[in-house]
Enzyme design. Structure first.
Site, short mmCIF file in Angstrom:
data_model
loop_
_atom_site.label_atom_id
_atom_site.label_comp_id
_atom_site.label_asym_id
_atom_site.label_seq_id
_atom_site.Cartn_x
_atom_site.Cartn_y
_atom_site.Cartn_z
CG HIS A 1 -25.09 -65.71 -68.63
ND1 HIS A 1 -25.69 -65.82 -69.88
CD2 HIS A 1 -25.98 -66.23 -67.74
CE1 HIS A 1 -26.88 -66.38 -69.74
NE2 HIS A 1 -27.08 -66.63 -68.46
CG ASN A 2 -24.68 -65.08 -73.55
OD1 ASN A 2 -25.28 -65.00 -72.49
ND2 ASN A 2 -25.15 -64.58 -74.67
CE LYS B 1 -27.43 -62.41 -71.52
NZ LYS B 1 -27.17 -62.65 -72.92
CD GLU C 1 -26.93 -69.59 -73.33
OE1 GLU C 1 -27.19 -69.58 -74.55
OE2 GLU C 1 -27.26 -68.67 -72.54
CB SER D 1 -29.91 -64.20 -69.27
OG SER D 1 -30.06 -65.57 -69.55
#
Length: 327
Positions: free
Chosen positions: A173-174, A170, A177, A120
């Site tokens: 995480h996205n 990840k 986001e 990221s």
């Protein structure tokens, strides 16, 4: 360390630059030679093909892939024929974590090691560093850890566990986001639609919130810059793509029985943003007309608002009263 970097898009090229600045030797390959030549002028070792790139590496050879998810399998199949026992493939794109588990198992038969890396940082990574999440054998990660240290800001990388763990972290995480961006969007739309919207400087609000507020973040820092350029965003459409990770997040949540309401809503809002007229809304309008005789708008009528907000509650209007005829 010396490594090969395959894929010199926005992320791959800047990651190669950051590694070069950190003293590593980077052998670069890309389908289009212009990007190879550009990085060669900055100190990278150019290569004309995957085979050429691999030949310029030293055992244990490290090949880092920064490719679209759809292209990863093709290149791994090529690398399987070129690499030897103990060599390492790092997959730094946005692969689904279950694909990582499968690849690690397949490569094990040849003795080739596999690390999945969730990266990221976007276009700012060269300057600020890349937050990095790694999965695979821990001893292999420790071998490539100098690369992770160079790419990341201080305390900005983590060994997450076995194969797939880096991309799983990840992926979540996205999803987070997506939810954060949606929450900011809704909040600023409410500010814009309020009685104070015409006098509020949204850039100043974003900047102020980023100093001492519990909702401060880098996204707010970026929003301050965005609103500073064009406070009402009149130069763009509210058309928002999704790259797949939030879909995977929601699917995994369903399988695990975890309620991710906010992430799911944020994903669905992106779907709606890409539709000229949402069919579900047409169904609701048609049903209101059928059971209550409420007004409906024909495709030729300009009835939707451009304002930030749909306005106050309006009492139901009978069919033909509010909207006129048009051809």
């Amino acid at each position: 360390m010396r490594l090969g970097m395959v894929g010199l898009g926005r992320m791959g090229s800047n990651m190669a630059r950051r590694l070069l600045l950190g003293g590593h030797e980077v052998v670069v390959y890309n389908k289009t030679p212009e990007k190879v030549n550009e990085l060669a002028s900055e100190g990278a070792v150019p290569s004309e093909s995957i085979e050429d790139m691999v030949s310029k590496l030293e055992a244990p050879k490290i090949v880092w892939l920064m490719l679209p998810a759809a292209a990863v399998e093709e290149y791994i199949d090529i690398l399987k024929k070129l690499l030897d026992k103990g060599d390492i493939i790092i997959e730094g794109g946005n692969s689904f974590y279950k694909e990582d588990i499968k690849r690690a198992e397949q490569l094990k038969d040849k003795g080739i090691e596999y690390i999945d890396a969730g990266i990221s940082g976007g276009v700012w990574g060269l300057e600020k560093g890349y937050a990095s999440m790694y999965g695979g054998k821990e001893e292999i990660f420790r071998h490539i850890e100098p690369l992770a240290k160079t790419l990341a800001p201080e305390n900005g990388y983590l060994y997450c566990g076995g194969a797939g763990a880096g991309h799983f972290v990840k992926m979540v995480h996205n999803g987070i986001e997506y939810a954060m961006m949606q929450a900011y969007g809704e909040g600023f739309e409410l500010l814009k639609a309020s009685p104070y919207g015409s006098s509020l400087d949204l850039a100043e609000v974003a900047g102020m919130w980023n100093n001492g507020s519990v909702i401060r973040s880098w996204l707010l820092e970026l929003l301050r810059d965005v609103f500073g350029k064009n406070g009402d965003l009149s130069d763009i459409q509210g058309y928002v793509q999704d790259s797949g990770e939030a879909r995977w997040t929601v699917k995994e949540a369903v399988d695990l029985g975890v309620a991710v309401d906010t992430i799911t809503t944020a994903l669905y809002k992106r779907f709606n943003s890409r539709q000229k007229d949402v069919f579900a809304a047409k169904v609701a309008a048609a049903l209101r007309n059928e059971f209550g005789g409420h007004a409906v708008a024909k495709p030729c009528e300009d009835v939707k608002t451009d304002s930030p907000g749909a306005g106050e509650v309006r009492h139901a209007a009978p069919d033909k009263e509010r909207f006129g005829d048009c051809e």
